[in-house]
Design an enzyme around this catalytic site. Structure first.
Site: not given
Length: 334
Positions: A69, A72, A74, A102, A124, A154, A243, A245, A248
């Protein structure tokens, strides 16, 4: 943007998406520990993490590393556009989790043989579990940081819609678990303190969610410089525009609506909602803020100043915030 991309025909999806669907039916909401770090059962396994630790790395690999959170997706969107010189075709035709798979999941990036070069991958993992070969390579890591207060809010709401995660319980319970590192991927404090030691290395870039929010164009230019890629004005403008908000959120390939509800139930809250900084002030009570600040000061003593390290008077929440963490229905942009 011309509007959201249409979902691809089933014939174009292939086994990767079939595997996602199959895995999503087997999620337990329980965690296992790997070398002391908690991971959700079903999405990860001890074997998948071990494979990542010992995988081979190519010198042109690009890794996006974050604590959950922290922006990533973005950064993945930005990199997807930079790699294609601003052309948005890729981000409108391929799901974001396939563009930057991932590393440590059961469907891990290192098990996919057909990734184009340069490989774009996400992780992560804390630094002590990251791919060992990276540290003797020219591959690049972009580490995204974010105000941990926004992270906890978040992550709390994400835990309510993500099938692999434990129910977060009450806001106070979740905050205490977060401060103790008893959440997926362990301690935020340990995570950022581990990776920040890479500062100064030629193949490591530390950038924050707050910096992207404050100056997206300048941040994209920083990323381009780090990658050794020069974009013309038109291409740079396209990266910034596509890119954003809103772009997206409108892009089916980037807003995670293609995932099955058993994995991510967006009927209970959107994966992408606000895309703002400082939303924690609308959620933390004064007592929660004070508890957080005590741990933060102790844990981060001697660390460099981050964009979210404001004057404490400016950082205080309203005495009677509304709603509280437990009352909010959705969480901010990744």
């Amino acid at each position: 943007m011309d509007g959201p991309a249409a979902p691809r025909a089933p014939a174009l999806w292939g086994s990767y998406d079939d595997d996602i669907s199959e895995i999503s039916q087997k999620l337990s909401g329980e965690y296992f520990r790997y070398k002391g770090i908690p991971f959700p059962v079903g999405i990860y396994s001890p074997e998948s993490i071990s494979i990542t630790e010992n995988a081979e790395v190519q010198d042109d690999d690009i890794f996006v590393v974050t604590y959950p959170k922290s922006g990533t997706n973005w950064m993945i969107e930005i990199l997807s556009l930079i790699i294609k010189d601003g052309d948005p075709s890729w981000i409108r035709s391929e799901p974001i989790w396939e563009r930057a798979p991932w590393c440590e999941t059961i469907l891990g990036a290192f098990s996919l043989s057909d990734q184009p070069s340069p490989r774009l991958m996400s992780s992560h993992l804390p630094i002590q579990l990251f791919t060992k070969a990276f540290f003797n390579s020219k591959a690049k890591v972009i580490y995204m940081g974010r105000n941990p207060r926004d992270v906890v809010v978040s992550l709390y709401h994400y835990s309510k819609i993500a099938g692999q995660l434990k129910d977060p319980g009450t806001p106070d319970q979740f905050l205490q678990n977060f401060l103790k590192g008893e959440v997926q991927f362990g301690s935020w404090f340990d995570h950022i303190k581990g990776w920040i030691r890479m500062q100064g290395k030629e193949n490591f870039l530390f950038i924050t969610y707050e910096e992207l929010h404050e100056d997206l164009r300048g941040s994209v230019q920083r990323v381009c410089q780090f990658l050794g890629r020069q974009l013309g004005e038109e291409a740079l403008g396209s990266v910034v525009a596509n890119s954003s908000f809103d772009a997206m959120k409108a892009n089916t390939m980037s807003n995670f609506t293609l995932l099955p509800p058993s994995l991510l139930d967006q009927r209970r809250g959107a994966f992408l909602r606000k895309g703002v900084c400082g939303d924690w002030k609308n959620h933390f009570t004064v007592a929660q803020s004070e508890a957080f600040d005590r741990v933060y000061r102790e844990q981060m003593r001697g660390m460099p100043t981050f964009p979210w390290d404001e004057d404490p008077e400016d950082a205080s929440p309203d005495p009677d915030p509304s709603p509280s963490p437990g009352q909010a229905s959705e969480h901010p942009h990744q």
